[in-house]
Design a protein around this motif. Structure first.
Motif, PDB file in Angstrom:
ATOM      1  N   LEU A 190       0.772  -1.294  -0.299  1.00  0.00           N
ATOM      2  CA  LEU A 190      -0.161  -0.038  -0.045  1.00  0.00           C
ATOM      3  C   LEU A 190       0.698   1.251  -0.088  1.00  0.00           C
ATOM      4  O   LEU A 190       0.382   2.471   0.120  1.00  0.00           O
ATOM      5  CB  LEU A 190      -1.124  -0.037   1.118  1.00  0.00           C
ATOM      6  N   SER A 191       2.114   0.898   0.003  1.00  0.00           N
ATOM      7  CA  SER A 191       3.139   2.138  -0.058  1.00  0.00           C
ATOM      8  C   SER A 191       4.220   1.766  -0.689  1.00  0.00           C
ATOM      9  O   SER A 191       5.367   1.326  -0.239  1.00  0.00           O
ATOM     10  CB  SER A 191       3.353   2.589   1.545  1.00  0.00           C
ATOM     11  N   PRO A 192       4.243   1.789  -2.128  1.00  0.00           N
ATOM     12  CA  PRO A 192       5.104   1.067  -2.996  1.00  0.00           C
ATOM     13  C   PRO A 192       6.641   1.142  -2.901  1.00  0.00           C
ATOM     14  O   PRO A 192       7.300   0.354  -3.091  1.00  0.00           O
ATOM     15  CB  PRO A 192       4.459   1.510  -4.333  1.00  0.00           C
ATOM     16  N   ASN A 193       7.066   2.458  -2.383  1.00  0.00           N
ATOM     17  CA  ASN A 193       8.452   2.730  -2.371  1.00  0.00           C
ATOM     18  C   ASN A 193       9.056   2.544  -1.023  1.00  0.00           C
ATOM     19  O   ASN A 193      10.306   2.874  -0.666  1.00  0.00           O
ATOM     20  CB  ASN A 193       8.549   4.013  -2.904  1.00  0.00           C
ATOM     21  N   SER A 194       8.357   1.907  -0.237  1.00  0.00           N
ATOM     22  CA  SER A 194       8.779   1.430   1.257  1.00  0.00           C
ATOM     23  C   SER A 194      10.041   0.426   1.131  1.00  0.00           C
ATOM     24  O   SER A 194      10.056  -0.193   0.137  1.00  0.00           O
ATOM     25  CB  SER A 194       7.895   1.321   1.958  1.00  0.00           C
ATOM     26  N   GLN A 195      10.708   0.614   2.247  1.00  0.00           N
ATOM     27  CA  GLN A 195      11.908  -0.471   2.292  1.00  0.00           C
ATOM     28  C   GLN A 195      11.458  -1.658   3.232  1.00  0.00           C
ATOM     29  O   GLN A 195      10.341  -1.625   3.824  1.00  0.00           O
ATOM     30  CB  GLN A 195      13.036   0.406   3.083  1.00  0.00           C
ATOM     31  N   ASP A 196      12.310  -2.467   3.112  1.00  0.00           N
ATOM     32  CA  ASP A 196      12.024  -3.685   4.101  1.00  0.00           C
ATOM     33  C   ASP A 196      11.771  -3.425   5.638  1.00  0.00           C
ATOM     34  O   ASP A 196      12.465  -2.702   5.944  1.00  0.00           O
ATOM     35  CB  ASP A 196      13.514  -4.515   4.160  1.00  0.00           C
ATOM     36  N   ASN A 208       1.206  -3.944  -7.768  1.00  0.00           N
ATOM     37  CA  ASN A 208       2.584  -3.490  -7.075  1.00  0.00           C
ATOM     38  C   ASN A 208       3.242  -4.944  -6.922  1.00  0.00           C
ATOM     39  O   ASN A 208       4.498  -4.819  -6.551  1.00  0.00           O
ATOM     40  CB  ASN A 208       2.363  -2.658  -5.941  1.00  0.00           C
ATOM     41  N   ARG A 209       2.548  -6.011  -6.960  1.00  0.00           N
ATOM     42  CA  ARG A 209       3.316  -7.187  -6.541  1.00  0.00           C
ATOM     43  C   ARG A 209       4.465  -7.776  -7.500  1.00  0.00           C
ATOM     44  O   ARG A 209       4.206  -7.617  -8.816  1.00  0.00           O
ATOM     45  CB  ARG A 209       2.284  -8.166  -6.545  1.00  0.00           C
ATOM     46  N   THR A 210       5.534  -7.856  -6.991  1.00  0.00           N
ATOM     47  CA  THR A 210       6.882  -8.126  -7.531  1.00  0.00           C
ATOM     48  C   THR A 210       6.643  -9.406  -8.561  1.00  0.00           C
ATOM     49  O   THR A 210       6.245 -10.440  -7.849  1.00  0.00           O
ATOM     50  CB  THR A 210       8.033  -8.259  -6.829  1.00  0.00           C
ATOM     51  N   THR A 211       6.656  -9.422  -9.646  1.00  0.00           N
ATOM     52  CA  THR A 211       6.732 -10.588 -10.484  1.00  0.00           C
ATOM     53  C   THR A 211       7.675 -10.732 -11.335  1.00  0.00           C
ATOM     54  O   THR A 211       8.455  -9.844 -11.739  1.00  0.00           O
ATOM     55  CB  THR A 211       5.347 -10.870 -11.216  1.00  0.00           C
ATOM     56  N   ALA A 212       8.404 -11.890 -11.816  1.00  0.00           N
ATOM     57  CA  ALA A 212       9.301 -12.106 -12.748  1.00  0.00           C
ATOM     58  C   ALA A 212       8.995 -13.439 -13.206  1.00  0.00           C
ATOM     59  O   ALA A 212       8.559 -14.287 -12.821  1.00  0.00           O
ATOM     60  CB  ALA A 212      10.681 -12.137 -12.045  1.00  0.00           C
ATOM     61  N   SER A 213       9.364 -13.472 -14.452  1.00  0.00           N
ATOM     62  CA  SER A 213       8.973 -14.687 -15.244  1.00  0.00           C
ATOM     63  C   SER A 213      10.314 -15.804 -15.040  1.00  0.00           C
ATOM     64  O   SER A 213      11.376 -15.495 -14.882  1.00  0.00           O
ATOM     65  CB  SER A 213       9.093 -14.504 -16.788  1.00  0.00           C
ATOM     66  N   GLY A 259       5.206   0.619  10.977  1.00  0.00           N
ATOM     67  CA  GLY A 259       5.679   1.451   9.913  1.00  0.00           C
ATOM     68  C   GLY A 259       4.639   0.901   8.412  1.00  0.00           C
ATOM     69  O   GLY A 259       4.723   1.536   7.607  1.00  0.00           O
ATOM     70  N   LEU A 260       4.110  -0.196   8.831  1.00  0.00           N
ATOM     71  CA  LEU A 260       3.145  -0.788   7.674  1.00  0.00           C
ATOM     72  C   LEU A 260       2.160   0.216   7.586  1.00  0.00           C
ATOM     73  O   LEU A 260       1.288   0.230   8.656  1.00  0.00           O
ATOM     74  CB  LEU A 260       2.930  -2.384   8.032  1.00  0.00           C
ATOM     75  N   THR A 261       1.612   0.189   6.387  1.00  0.00           N
ATOM     76  CA  THR A 261       0.548   1.129   6.022  1.00  0.00           C
ATOM     77  C   THR A 261      -0.842   0.241   6.621  1.00  0.00           C
ATOM     78  O   THR A 261      -1.024  -0.909   6.552  1.00  0.00           O
ATOM     79  CB  THR A 261      -0.012   1.412   4.594  1.00  0.00           C
ATOM     80  N   HIS A 262      -1.785   0.890   7.366  1.00  0.00           N
ATOM     81  CA  HIS A 262      -2.952   0.228   7.870  1.00  0.00           C
ATOM     82  C   HIS A 262      -4.203   1.135   7.490  1.00  0.00           C
ATOM     83  O   HIS A 262      -4.116   2.558   7.822  1.00  0.00           O
ATOM     84  CB  HIS A 262      -3.111   0.035   9.339  1.00  0.00           C
ATOM     85  N   MET A 263      -5.054   0.745   6.666  1.00  0.00           N
ATOM     86  CA  MET A 263      -6.132   1.720   6.219  1.00  0.00           C
ATOM     87  C   MET A 263      -7.173   1.283   6.813  1.00  0.00           C
ATOM     88  O   MET A 263      -7.815   0.083   6.676  1.00  0.00           O
ATOM     89  CB  MET A 263      -6.132   1.727   4.542  1.00  0.00           C
ATOM     90  N   THR A 264      -7.979   2.113   7.472  1.00  0.00           N
ATOM     91  CA  THR A 264      -9.351   1.848   7.764  1.00  0.00           C
ATOM     92  C   THR A 264     -10.305   1.763   6.611  1.00  0.00           C
ATOM     93  O   THR A 264     -10.291   2.746   5.636  1.00  0.00           O
ATOM     94  CB  THR A 264      -9.782   2.979   8.866  1.00  0.00           C
TER      95      THR A 264
END
Ligand code: ADP
Ligand code: MG
Length: 371
Positions: A159-165, A202-207, A180-185
């Motif tokens: 929910l916050s695509p540029n965040s770090q580990d 946004n989910r990371t995918t690779a072939s 630090g994890l986004t929590h949306m009501t």
């Protein structure tokens, strides 16, 4: 901890068992491929059989809490395997649902589905809103969501695509949390959908060689229900529901992965392997240490898998021969994960010849064969 509602059978071994369901997707043959037919088939609502690779005239049979055949609808999977656990999260208990299995076997179809055939996630979120609506015993409810992926043993906020580990922590009451994890009501299903759909992209995918859009990460959706008593002392209870689309369980030695992919594979296998050990030690009912801390995935799920939590593992399998060995190992994981490591083919001596007519007799329980 004091504000948690104790489960009536909280001290019972049964409370920690993970329910295991298997879903077989329909056969999908391509016109240019020679049609060998399926290598696995259902026998009834709890049993299935797979061809024995050592002797194709024999099959190996498995028994599960539920078997969903290729005709099973999304609605049926939801009703039988997921809906029953949802009321618990309105009572301050935790629950988790996983889709496990090789890439291409139907995990994302099962969890997300499509707009025509919505899967477990949209159905479960709708149902949580329904339950809250009909619930009125002097409590106020608030529903929130977080959405993350575990990729290369890193926790990333979808929910916050540029965040770090992000780090995983445990509070004094042994609740697992991610500062630090986004929590949306969210106040409605459509509000949920508005955040969930773009975040899924946004989910990371690779072939990989096996599948162009193979997913290399574990996608974890958290739905949190907080209920607060309207009158004093305003008791508050929190229930968490984790809905997890796991990374593919395929054996990466056979997918031609190299370099960075191989490193990813190792990490993916660490989380999946640890998950298998956790499920196994929960289901064995023995007092061994449950190795939650050995991977990010199981650490995150520590308070929602086992204990008083309600958990369902939906193992997705595909019927085509090219999936044979991945199907076999997925079934062994589902039946009893430790067999994968030590005795992958324990069952072969007990296999019975395939008969032209399906019969219920002679069914052996693969879960019972581990000694
Ligand atoms: P995974 O997420 O495990 O890699 P997918 O969910 O992407 O697998 O499924 C692979 C393909 O099979 C997709 O095209 C999907 O729509 C289709 N599929 C999977 N399960 C079913 C099912 N039960 N019925 C119809 N199509 C399915
Ligand atoms: Mg997928």
């Amino acid at each position: 901890m004091a504000q948690r509602v104790a489960q009536s059978d909280g001290g019972n071994k049964k409370a920690t068992r993970v329910r295991v369901a298997v879903r077989l997707r329909p056969y999908m043959s391509k016109p240019d491929e020679k049609d060998e037919g399926p290598c696995v088939r259902g026998l009834d609502s709890q049993n299935l059989e797979i061809v024995n690779w050592r002797n194709a005239t024999e099959t190996v049979k498995y028994h599960f809490d539920a078997f969903h055949g290729e005709q099973t609808t999304q609605q049926e999977v939801f009703l039988s395997s997921v809906k029953p656990i949802l009321p618990h999260i309105l009572k301050g208990q935790n629950a988790s649902v996983f889709a496990y299995g090789p890439t291409g076997a139907g995990k994302t179809h099962t969890m997300m589905g499509s707009s025509e055939q919505p899967g477990v996630i949209p159905r479960a979120v709708r149902e949580v809103f329904n339950l809250v609506k009909t619930e009125d015993e002097g409590w106020d409810y608030s529903i929130g969501m977080s959405y993350l992926e575990i990729y290369n043993e890193k926790v990333l906020d979808l929910l916050s695509p540029n965040s770090q580990d992000l780090p995983i922590r445990e509070d004094r009451d042994r609740n697992i949390l991610i500062p630090g994890l986004t929590h949306m009501t969210i106040s409605s299903f459509s509000e949920f959908d508005k955040h969930f759909v773009p975040a899924s992209l946004n989910r990371t995918t690779a072939s990989t060689k096996l599948n162009q859009r193979s997913s290399r990460s574990h996608a974890v959706l958290l739905i949190k229900v907080v209920r607060t008593q309207r009158i004093l002392p305003h008791r508050q209870q929190t229930g968490k529901l984790y809905l997890v689309d796991l990374a593919g369980s395929e054996d990466n030695r056979r997918t031609g992965n190299q370099g960075i992919r191989l490193k990813e594979s190792g990490a993916i296998n660490l989380s999946l392997f640890t998950l298998s050990k956790v499920v196994d030690s929960l289901n064995s009912g023995t007092a061994v240490r449950v190795p939650y801390r050995d991977s990010k995935l199981t650490r995150l799920l520590q308070d929602s898998l086992g204990g008083s939590a309600h958990s369902v593992m939906i193992t997705n399998i595909a019927p085509e021969y090219k999936y044979y060995f991945d199907t076999f190992s997925a079934l062994n994981f589902a039946a009893k994960s430790k067999l994968i490591v030590n005795k992958p083919f324990t069952r072969e001596t007990m296999a019975v010849p395939t008969l032209p007519v399906k019969r219920g007799r002679d069914d052996h329980d693969a879960q019972g064969s581990g000694t």
